[in-house]
Design a protein around this motif. Structure first.
Motif, PDB file in Angstrom:
ATOM      1  N   ALA A 509       1.180  -1.122  -0.081  1.00 42.90           N
ATOM      2  CA  ALA A 509       0.292  -0.065  -0.393  1.00 42.90           C
ATOM      3  C   ALA A 509       0.880   1.159  -0.520  1.00 42.90           C
ATOM      4  N   LEU A 510       0.472   2.147  -0.664  1.00 39.59           N
ATOM      5  CA  LEU A 510       1.595   3.200  -0.875  1.00 39.59           C
ATOM      6  C   LEU A 510       1.059   4.683  -1.021  1.00 39.59           C
ATOM      7  N   LEU A 511       1.301   5.845  -0.434  1.00 38.21           N
ATOM      8  CA  LEU A 511       0.387   7.299  -1.401  1.00 38.21           C
ATOM      9  C   LEU A 511       1.760   7.405  -1.820  1.00 38.21           C
ATOM     10  N   GLU A 512       1.023   8.049  -2.335  1.00 36.89           N
ATOM     11  CA  GLU A 512       2.111   9.479  -3.307  1.00 36.89           C
ATOM     12  C   GLU A 512       2.477  10.420  -3.706  1.00 36.89           C
ATOM     13  N   SER A 524       8.566  15.622  -4.849  1.00 40.03           N
ATOM     14  CA  SER A 524       7.536  14.573  -4.523  1.00 40.03           C
ATOM     15  C   SER A 524       7.902  13.664  -3.371  1.00 40.03           C
ATOM     16  N   TRP A 525       7.035  12.822  -3.250  1.00 30.94           N
ATOM     17  CA  TRP A 525       7.204  11.884  -1.724  1.00 30.94           C
ATOM     18  C   TRP A 525       6.123  10.824  -1.952  1.00 30.94           C
ATOM     19  N   GLY A 526       6.607   9.899  -1.528  1.00 23.19           N
ATOM     20  CA  GLY A 526       6.165   8.404  -1.087  1.00 23.19           C
ATOM     21  C   GLY A 526       6.260   8.028   0.099  1.00 23.19           C
ATOM     22  N   LEU A 527       4.892   7.384   1.095  1.00 25.22           N
ATOM     23  CA  LEU A 527       4.744   6.919   2.480  1.00 25.22           C
ATOM     24  C   LEU A 527       4.032   5.695   2.096  1.00 25.22           C
ATOM     25  N   GLU A 562      11.917  13.159  -3.406  1.00 21.37           N
ATOM     26  CA  GLU A 562      13.153  13.522  -4.765  1.00 21.37           C
ATOM     27  C   GLU A 562      12.890  14.566  -5.309  1.00 21.37           C
ATOM     28  N   PHE A 563      13.528  16.035  -5.342  1.00 19.53           N
ATOM     29  CA  PHE A 563      13.795  17.108  -6.162  1.00 19.53           C
ATOM     30  C   PHE A 563      14.127  17.042  -7.104  1.00 19.53           C
ATOM     31  N   ILE A 578      17.736  14.814  -7.827  1.00 16.68           N
ATOM     32  CA  ILE A 578      18.230  13.542  -6.578  1.00 16.68           C
ATOM     33  C   ILE A 578      17.279  13.402  -5.548  1.00 16.68           C
ATOM     34  N   ALA A 579      17.701  12.095  -5.014  1.00 13.75           N
ATOM     35  CA  ALA A 579      16.253  11.024  -4.530  1.00 13.75           C
ATOM     36  C   ALA A 579      17.009  10.570  -3.612  1.00 13.75           C
ATOM     37  N   GLY A 580      15.939  10.446  -2.553  1.00 12.88           N
ATOM     38  CA  GLY A 580      16.205   9.385  -1.462  1.00 12.88           C
ATOM     39  C   GLY A 580      14.916   8.436  -0.594  1.00 12.88           C
ATOM     40  N   GLN A 581      16.113   7.477  -0.760  1.00 13.53           N
ATOM     41  CA  GLN A 581      14.894   5.981   0.425  1.00 13.53           C
ATOM     42  C   GLN A 581      15.336   5.330   1.653  1.00 13.53           C
TER      43      GLN A 581
END
Length: 753
Positions: A509-512, A524-527, A562-563, A578-581
């Motif tokens: 399940a993902l809300l982004e 942008s983002w995701g959780l 992510e930027f 640039i993105a971080g997880q």
């Protein structure tokens, strides 16, 4: 009948007395017709004027009307016995003439009667009086014209080449015509001579088109504000025997621009009635005294229209501008009637198809609230957002006045949304190939609005040489706000890589909030979270032994940010990403629970080097602290290799090896890639050649050690389409390990990064 006519003609030609006599006889025979009488000679002359009355001899009391036709002169007796009647009353000569007319034809050699004598003397016999000579006027002066004088030209002017046989000459002083470079380029794009130069230099055609180009220059000069310009056209054969003759016809235009006209009075219609009149007037950046330019008028009209649309005037109207040129003042008065038609704020959004996309849902995805000042760009943005749902084929949004402005209080507009639904069901498929991944075929069926609004159900499957999958996905676009996506995915899969085998059941399940092709976002983002049950094992390629499957139960929470400042999602040419997880995970294996954190940072940068070359670079660093390598499922470890990693190596084929030669994967990874995307002239510039170098290292430690870096290099081509580049890469490992192939091939859509 011919005899009757001849007799009648003779009667008409007879003396007056005879006519009167016959008329009397005719009248006697026609006593019942009292209104018929023959006219006398005077009456005959005046016939057709006032129709005067006449009196017959012997009957002076009765007026008679002039006969209207020849038949009125022919009595009944003449019809009964034409020969006998014709002999009555006509003179012998008239009868003889009538007989000649009736019975004989005129001979061709009959002599003509003598011409009447002309008494007027011929002009050469006249004596005209001499005219008095004029006195010379010494005040009149005549210019001395030299037949060999050439038209005036700019001998020391600034000469600019438009084409091989066409030149423009401007005054040497740049201030006399500052925009000569822009003017020359514009003329070149429109010139008929410049086009002719591509096909030949026929002198007759060149001379004809030179006149057309002269008219074009005059029009362009007026566009730039020069209404008194002089243009001197010179066409030369240039085919003589002089050393400078090259055999090609040449055309030169010498331009004497004259005075640059300026704007005079400016009439903006009812613009002053708008509450924001001062701000709106500043948006129209033309003032009295500014240099005149038609281009400037068009540009500022567009700016004013935009300002009206962005400041709350949905019904504003701007009529076509007009210029009144005054040559005495060297000015032009500008009239551009503007009707603001009231200021408004947003009201409700009204869907014309509430069961398909409700009004409430449309208000959720709009970037404005009720009461916000109307902005045309926000209305356009809402339309694009509705199109981006993929549920409609056309959208029309129309502002409708609900309340009118009163004083300083703006009115309210409702936004009426009319839509045409698109096809909602889609069957899609894709096929790909990678040397390490093998053949991959994917197919799916989806209904994009099965659960309105925007509730999609997708059934998908993958059949490949190394992967099989079956899954069901539910997706809710624009969930609780614009561009937010809720995804619930359940699937079963089997994976066979060079490093491990895995049989997995998973619920994700993902809300982004992420970028799309229509709306690329700088942030942008995701959780989300996932629950996974998997049976996995490492491979022992050298020994051929089979390791038993281990069962893992994994629960994780994942987050991503992510930027993105790049200019395109699929084919970036500038900017960076640039993105971080970060993903904390709990794993259970054989009753032993482990806790660890998967973390990863990806970065890429793009730089244009001129118009033909784009340099691109990317890097990746990842780490898994918190648990020993054996307690982490093989599918959750780090690997490198493949089309999106280190090209030249198989998919996930790079990693540390144990004593049996198995690729164990690692708890840290580092990668780097460099490539040059070089534009070619093939296919209209759509083909790129891309040399590249990739490198990567995987370590069992938490921190990358760079002890075993694998390098691959190759070359690829990109074919740029309207939906993104098609990629074909061929690479080779520069320092391969046993089992690595000599060449790897990758085919996909989009750039490698």
């Amino acid at each position: 009948m011919l005899t009757i006519i001849a007799a009648a003609l003779a009667a008409v030609a007879a003396p007056q007395g005879a006519v009167a006599q016959d008329a009397g006889a005719t009248t006697a025979d026609s006593s019942d017709d009292q209104d018929t009488a023959a006219p006398n000679a005077a009456a005959t002359a005046d016939q057709g004027a006032d129709q005067p009355t006449v009196r017959l001899p012997g009957d002076p009391a009765r007026p008679r009307r002039t006969p209207r036709t020849l038949q009125d002169l022919i009595p009944d007796s003449a019809v009964d016995d034409p020969e006998a009647w014709a002999q009555q009353g006509a003179p012998q000569d008239a009868r003889a003439d009538a007989d000649a007319i009736a019975g004989e034809s005129l001979a061709a050699d009959s002599p003509l009667d003598d011409a009447p004598q002309i008494a007027i003397p011929w002009p050469d016999e006249l004596e005209l009086p001499q005219l008095a000579p004029l006195e010379p006027d010494d005040t009149i002066q005549f210019a001395d014209l030299d037949e060999d004088m050439q038209a005036p030209t700019l001998e020391d002017g600034d000469v600019r080449s438009v084409a091989g046989n066409l030149k423009l000459a401007f005054p040497k002083d740049e201030a006399a015509f500052p925009k000569r470079g822009e003017f020359t380029d514009r003329f070149r794009s429109l010139s008929t001579i410049a086009e002719l130069n591509k096909n030949g230099n026929n002198l007759a055609q060149l001379a004809a088109r030179a006149k057309s180009d002269e008219e074009l220059l005059a029009t362009l000069l007026r566009v730039y504000g020069y209404y008194d310009a002089q243009i001197i056209r010179t066409v030369e054969d240039n085919s003589g025997d002089s050393p400078d003759a090259d055999g090609k016809a040449q055309v030169r235009f010498d331009i004497i621009p004259g005075q640059h006209y300026r704007f005079g009075a400016i009439d903006m219609g009812d613009l002053a009635s708008a509450p924001d009149a001062e701000t709106l007037r500043k948006a129209f950046e033309i003032q009295t005294g500014d240099p005149m330019s038609s281009d400037k008028i068009v540009e500022e009209q567009a700016d004013l229209d935009s300002a009206l649309g962005e400041t709350g005037y949905p019904f504003a109207a701007i009529r076509a501008p007009s210029l009144l040129i005054d040559h005495d003042r060297v000015e032009g008065d500008l009239t551009m009637p503007v009707s603001p038609n009231g200021k408004f704020v947003f009201g409700e959004v009204v869907s014309k198809m509430p069961d398909f996309l409700s009004s409430r849902h449309l208000e959720d995805i709009a970037r404005f609230e009720r009461g916000d000042v109307y902005q045309r760009s926000l209305s356009t943005d809402l339309r694009r957002a509705i199109v981006a749902t993929g549920l409609v084929s056309s959208v029309t949004i129309t502002p409708r006045a609900v309340t009118q402005p009163e004083g300083d209080t703006p009115g309210t507009v409702a936004m009426d949304v009319e839509m045409t639904p698109a096809k909602l069901r889609t069957i899609a498929g894709a096929i790909g190939y990678g040397t390490g991944e093998g053949v991959l075929v994917e197919a799916s069926w989806e209904h994009r609005n099965l659960f309105p609004p925007e509730g999609m159900l997708r059934v998908r499957g993958i059949a490949g040489t190394r992967q099989q999958l079956a899954g069901v996905t539910f997706r809710k676009n624009n969930f609780k706000g614009r561009d937010k996506i809720l995804t619930v995915d359940a699937f079963a899969s089997t994976i066979d890589t060079d490093a491990y085998d895995a049989n997995t059941l998973s619920l994700v399940a993902l809300l982004e909030k992420s970028s799309t092709l229509l709306f690329q976002k700088p942030f942008s983002w995701g959780l989300g979270f996932d629950l996974t049950a998997t049976k996995e094992r490492l491979k022992l390629p050298e020994l051929g032994l089979v390791i038993p499957l281990d069962t893992y139960f994994i629960a994780s929470v994942r987050g991503r940010v992510e930027f993105d400042t790049s200019d395109d999602l699929l084919n970036p040419t500038k900017g960076f990403r640039i993105a971080g997880q970060l993903s904390p995970e709990v794993s259970s294996r054989n009753g032993v629970q482990s806790f660890y954190v998967r973390s990863q940072i990806d970065a890429a940068i793009y730089k244009s080097m001129g118009s033909r070359v784009i340099l691109a670079a990317r890097g990746k660093v990842g780490s898994i602290p918190g648990a020993p390598l054996d307690e982490i499922a093989p599918s959750r470890r780090f690997y490198a290799g493949g089309g999106g990693s280190v090209r030249g190596y198989g998919y996930e084929a790079i990693g540390p090896r144990d004593e049996f030669g198995a690729n164990t994967g690692g708890r840290s990874v580092v990668e780097a890639s460099f490539e040059a995307r070089i534009k070619t002239g093939f296919f209209g510039g759509a083909l790129q050649v891309v040399p590249f170098v990739d490198a990567g290292s995987v370590s069992q430690s938490v921190t990358p050690t760079f002890e075993d870096i694998r390098v691959g290099a190759g070359i690829g081509v990109r074919y740029l389409t309207g939906f993104g580049p098609l990629r074909f890469d061929v690479a080779t490992p520069l320092n391969p390990e046993p089992g690595d192939g000599p060449v790897a091939v990758y085919v996909s859509l989009g750039q490698a990064f």
